[in-house]
Design a protein around this motif. Structure first.
Motif, PDB file in Angstrom:
ATOM      1  N   PRO A 105     -11.388   8.457  20.050  1.00  0.00           N
ATOM      2  CA  PRO A 105     -11.851   8.131  19.037  1.00  0.00           C
ATOM      3  C   PRO A 105     -11.293   7.560  17.919  1.00  0.00           C
ATOM      4  O   PRO A 105      -9.879   7.345  17.959  1.00  0.00           O
ATOM      5  CB  PRO A 105     -12.706   9.158  18.495  1.00  0.00           C
ATOM      6  N   GLU A 106     -11.966   6.565  16.967  1.00  0.00           N
ATOM      7  CA  GLU A 106     -11.047   5.837  16.058  1.00  0.00           C
ATOM      8  C   GLU A 106     -10.538   6.639  14.773  1.00  0.00           C
ATOM      9  O   GLU A 106      -9.575   6.128  14.198  1.00  0.00           O
ATOM     10  CB  GLU A 106     -11.948   4.836  15.595  1.00  0.00           C
ATOM     11  N   GLY A 107     -10.879   8.026  14.739  1.00  0.00           N
ATOM     12  CA  GLY A 107     -10.406   8.664  13.630  1.00  0.00           C
ATOM     13  C   GLY A 107     -11.045   8.115  12.218  1.00  0.00           C
ATOM     14  O   GLY A 107     -12.123   7.644  12.238  1.00  0.00           O
ATOM     15  N   ASP A 108     -10.304   8.366  11.154  1.00  0.00           N
ATOM     16  CA  ASP A 108     -11.045   8.039   9.816  1.00  0.00           C
ATOM     17  C   ASP A 108     -10.909   6.431   9.713  1.00  0.00           C
ATOM     18  O   ASP A 108      -9.880   5.821   9.705  1.00  0.00           O
ATOM     19  CB  ASP A 108     -10.222   8.638   8.739  1.00  0.00           C
ATOM     20  N   SER A 110     -11.548   4.587   7.331  1.00  0.00           N
ATOM     21  CA  SER A 110     -10.917   3.990   6.100  1.00  0.00           C
ATOM     22  C   SER A 110      -9.496   3.646   6.333  1.00  0.00           C
ATOM     23  O   SER A 110      -8.832   3.081   5.401  1.00  0.00           O
ATOM     24  CB  SER A 110     -11.178   4.943   4.915  1.00  0.00           C
ATOM     25  N   ASN A 111      -8.784   4.386   7.291  1.00  0.00           N
ATOM     26  CA  ASN A 111      -7.381   3.924   7.535  1.00  0.00           C
ATOM     27  C   ASN A 111      -7.164   2.710   8.417  1.00  0.00           C
ATOM     28  O   ASN A 111      -6.209   2.090   8.547  1.00  0.00           O
ATOM     29  CB  ASN A 111      -6.848   4.908   8.485  1.00  0.00           C
ATOM     30  N   HIS A 391      -3.006   6.104  19.680  1.00  0.00           N
ATOM     31  CA  HIS A 391      -4.156   7.231  18.833  1.00  0.00           C
ATOM     32  C   HIS A 391      -3.909   7.125  17.255  1.00  0.00           C
ATOM     33  O   HIS A 391      -4.546   7.779  16.527  1.00  0.00           O
ATOM     34  CB  HIS A 391      -3.674   8.673  19.485  1.00  0.00           C
ATOM     35  N   PHE A 392      -3.164   5.863  17.051  1.00  0.00           N
ATOM     36  CA  PHE A 392      -3.143   5.715  15.435  1.00  0.00           C
ATOM     37  C   PHE A 392      -4.189   4.670  15.114  1.00  0.00           C
ATOM     38  O   PHE A 392      -4.943   3.815  15.861  1.00  0.00           O
ATOM     39  CB  PHE A 392      -1.814   4.896  15.392  1.00  0.00           C
ATOM     40  N   ALA A 393      -4.294   4.710  13.643  1.00  0.00           N
ATOM     41  CA  ALA A 393      -5.369   3.678  13.162  1.00  0.00           C
ATOM     42  C   ALA A 393      -4.243   2.232  12.995  1.00  0.00           C
ATOM     43  O   ALA A 393      -3.134   2.298  13.340  1.00  0.00           O
ATOM     44  CB  ALA A 393      -5.445   3.963  11.661  1.00  0.00           C
TER      45      ALA A 393
ATOM     46  N   SER B 215      -2.678   9.390  11.933  1.00  0.00           N
ATOM     47  CA  SER B 215      -2.724   9.869  13.213  1.00  0.00           C
ATOM     48  C   SER B 215      -1.646   9.252  14.090  1.00  0.00           C
ATOM     49  O   SER B 215      -0.955   8.370  13.677  1.00  0.00           O
ATOM     50  CB  SER B 215      -4.152   9.479  13.911  1.00  0.00           C
ATOM     51  N   ALA B 216      -1.515  10.100  14.909  1.00  0.00           N
ATOM     52  CA  ALA B 216      -0.556   9.856  16.210  1.00  0.00           C
ATOM     53  C   ALA B 216      -0.940  10.340  17.419  1.00  0.00           C
ATOM     54  O   ALA B 216      -1.741  11.346  17.407  1.00  0.00           O
ATOM     55  CB  ALA B 216       0.908  10.078  15.767  1.00  0.00           C
ATOM     56  N   HIS B 217      -0.405  10.078  18.649  1.00  0.00           N
ATOM     57  CA  HIS B 217      -0.547  10.813  19.856  1.00  0.00           C
ATOM     58  C   HIS B 217       0.033  12.244  19.765  1.00  0.00           C
ATOM     59  O   HIS B 217       1.156  12.300  19.230  1.00  0.00           O
ATOM     60  CB  HIS B 217      -0.072  10.335  21.036  1.00  0.00           C
ATOM     61  N   ASP B 272     -10.312  15.316  15.294  1.00  0.00           N
ATOM     62  CA  ASP B 272     -11.663  14.936  16.254  1.00  0.00           C
ATOM     63  C   ASP B 272     -11.337  15.048  17.400  1.00  0.00           C
ATOM     64  O   ASP B 272     -11.785  14.967  18.518  1.00  0.00           O
ATOM     65  CB  ASP B 272     -12.428  13.875  15.796  1.00  0.00           C
ATOM     66  N   ASP B 279      -5.982  12.775  11.114  1.00  0.00           N
ATOM     67  CA  ASP B 279      -5.811  12.057  10.023  1.00  0.00           C
ATOM     68  C   ASP B 279      -6.498  12.372   8.582  1.00  0.00           C
ATOM     69  O   ASP B 279      -6.572  11.714   7.882  1.00  0.00           O
ATOM     70  CB  ASP B 279      -5.632  10.482  10.117  1.00  0.00           C
ATOM     71  N   LEU B 280      -7.518  13.237   8.815  1.00  0.00           N
ATOM     72  CA  LEU B 280      -8.496  13.533   7.629  1.00  0.00           C
ATOM     73  C   LEU B 280      -8.975  15.097   7.691  1.00  0.00           C
ATOM     74  O   LEU B 280      -9.251  15.497   8.815  1.00  0.00           O
ATOM     75  CB  LEU B 280      -9.621  12.811   7.862  1.00  0.00           C
TER      76      LEU B 280
END
Lengths: 427, 427
Positions: A105-108, A110-111, A391-393, B215-217, B272, B279-280
């Motif tokens: 998933p994309e995560g937050d 806003s990043n 997995h990073f933004a 975020s990161a792996h 998530d 990251d949040l």
């Protein structure tokens, strides 16, 4: 002109096609349950190269009752695997090219400075979720196959292209491909290694902890015990286990990795009312497993550690932290560093890049563990993505690296698949 | 025989009815959005005592645009307020009896030894969510009203019974009752005080913080920044603010309260994916507001504190912790400790219990803040529940305390409502 040279020139000439290919694949937002679009795309691509394409929704007793089957999903309806096979002319070694098409998933949001699925090309980079992990690698393989096809280069061994689902949550896609018979004499998996060559890989498994408290009204919070405060102790305690486990890793391939086998806490969730003292916190994470360690040993040490947390705080004697293993598990794996495929990749890397490659140990699990251990298909992980972008933004992959990877894999296909199998004529 | 004595005897004789009443009320699982059942029950009860009952779904411009209106809800359809009014014979003081019927969620069910809505009676206790907060108190009031009705005791002032929704999330129910005109010369709110009498009460407001990471792996977690790790720093930092704010509270009414105005973190939620560095993280909690402090002052200090967290860790300069106020807010409130209603309650407590009551300051907000500040109805909080059972698993209330509360409130109704209003004849 030899075939290597022909392929190299074709790739150079068609570099823009490769860039478009990555971009188009990134634009398919193939998170779990949303894999259909990208699989149709890959299937179509392989058909145009005259591959026999098998698209199927994994399932059935053999898969779901297999000891290596791990999935949080009840069904894979709407999430097909794709395998394309090109039979060789005979006598050569077969090669599995394995790439997962699921993305995390994309995560937050806003990043992200842009739409996570833009596939935007800028300054030699292609941006978007999945670009580095691992659609750049997948495109590198497909592009090499296209070059070989267009140039009509004859290949003796079979090429088996895996476009699999579920790598990010346990490898059910690759396991299904293995069980359907799609194995080979060796495999390449272009996960993001930054063009390092990884004959070894860390495995991992997911854990879930429940930390308990005692609820109370927030206005008299001193009458309760906050599960969130207790969870802070648990997090610190997990960090200590991570240190302990990593101090033991002496494999020189890991010498430059800050934490060879991390314990990552990925999810925390607790409490249900701002004015109440929370009485339950859930913690989910992944336990790294060393290439030469068994799941059972890793599990045993972790469980024992958690059971002993009461030595730090009496509260946990009254309310023990409970643990379970769930969802995903990736086999650790390792093949000999002097395996012929390793040697070819190393040689071709030198030819394309002009220097010696870095040989390393993968800091994360891939489907290579399953291919090696269950599919009896020795696997090497080697791809163009940037490890620390996965997995990073604002994930991206560099076009030049994708091209180099495509060249190196392309040349390796020509060599490996045309390498005569001993005794293959007499049988 | 005087009326006090008649009422006391009636109550003793009908004690079992009171016990059943609490039990029945607890059996209505009246969490937010599920209030209809209990309100029909209360409405029916009041009608049988010849009260004029008004049941309505709060709403409308006057309510939702009021400065004290706080609600996370868009609509109260299906969640009615109930007010029952018994006009007095004239000349006396009116009294509001206010009780909320909403209960907080059950929390982790595994902490309950029984169905949270069993209403089970055992060893002089009635068990279940809402028993202490505050259906025991509501039953005490209703039982007193029934006794007065059945005995035909004449009452000069009006009795206004509030059976309100939404106390647990901001007091929209009581505000709606106030705006509909249901105010009085004073109010009693039998929230769980353990029969202590509270002329002052803490207010509170809900905050939400967002803590950011990168975020990161998880397998290369050292390349990311865990929002969960950063959230641990934020939690510790909030604790420091709590210490700072509580050191200032010198009101002797709070002298025995360990933390007069707690900052309670009730909810945490972040990440998530177990294999990703989160990251949040979202943190939700309640900020206690002192009886003599304004919302604005409390907010200002909190916001300033959060803004300065970068002084502790540079990460927060790059990624500031963001804050917002949401959902609920309870007015602080205070009336004079020598208010006539205080004196009556004190005297009646002595008569019923045989010793002097404890006078204290409420450690939590109630709708009394709204009644006092917005409704111009001086309010005292006094109820049978056990403060530190509110919002707990295995919540209970003691039958004996409910009965004592009913007697004390009953006698106070007889006195307060029959106290002549000065000048009421001449007007």
């Amino acid at each position: 002109m030899n075939n290597e040279k022909l392929l190299k020139d074709w790739m150079k000439k068609n570099e823009e096609q490769l860039c478009d290919l990555v971009s188009q694949m990134v634009q398919e937002p193939s998170t779990q349950l949303n894999e259909l679009g990208i699989q149709h795309f890959v299937s179509q691509y392989l058909k145009e190269l005259n591959y026999t394409v098998d698209m199927w929704e994994p399932g059935g007793e053999e898969l779901t009752s297999h000891s290596a089957f791990i999935s949080a999903r009840e069904s894979f309806v709407g999430s097909p695997n794709v395998v394309g096979v090109k039979k060789g002319t005979g006598g050569g070694h077969s090669l599995v090219l394995n790439g997962h098409i699921d993305v995390v998933p994309e995560g937050d949001l806003s990043n992200w400075t842009d739409d996570p699925y833009s596939g935007r090309v800028e300054d030699g980079k292609i941006y978007g979720r999945g670009s580095t992990d691992m659609k750049g690698g997948n495109a590198a393989m497909l592009f090499a196959l296209k070059g070989i096809y267009e140039l009509g280069i004859p290949i003796k061994g079979d090429i088996i292209y895996h476009s699999v689902i579920e790598e990010e949550s346990g490898g059910a896609g690759t396991l299904a491909a293995i069980l359907r018979g799609y194995t080979g004499d060796a495999a390449i998996i272009p996960e993001p290694t930054q063009l390092k060559i990884f004959p070894k890989q860390q495995g991992s498994m997911w854990f879930r902890l429940h930390v308990r408290g005692a609820s109370a009204h927030g206005g008299t919070r001193y009458n309760g015990v906050s599960a969130i405060e207790k969870a802070q102790l648990v997090l610190t305690y997990l960090k200590e286990l991570e240190v302990l486990r990593n101090e033991r890793i002496v494999d020189p391939l890991y010498s430059k990795i800050p934490i060879p086998i991390p314990i990552n806490v990925g999810v925390i969730e607790g409490g249900d009312w701002p004015s109440s003292v929370p009485d339950l916190v859930k913690i989910e994470g992944r336990l790294g497993v060393a290439p030469d360690e068994s799941f059972e040993d890793a599990k045993g040490e972790f469980e024992d550690w958690i059971r002993r947390i009461g030595e730090r705080d009496d509260w946990f004697i009254e309310k023990p932290v409970t643990y379970e293993w769930f969802g995903a598990r990736w086999y650790p794996g390792s093949i000999e560093t002097d395996h012929p495929l390793m040697n070819m990749l190393t040689k071709n890397y030198k030819e394309v890049v002009g220097e010696s490659p870095k040989i390393g140990a993968s800091p994360w699990g891939t489907d290579g563990g399953l291919l090696t251990e269950i599919g009896n298909t020795p696997s090497v992980v080697f791809g163009p993505g940037v490890t620390n972008m996965a997995h990073f933004a604002n994930e991206f992959v560099e076009i030049e690296k994708v091209l180099q990877c495509s060249q190196i894999i392309g040349h390796t296909i020509l060599e490996w698949c045309n390498l005569e199998k001993r005794g293959s004529y007499g049988e």
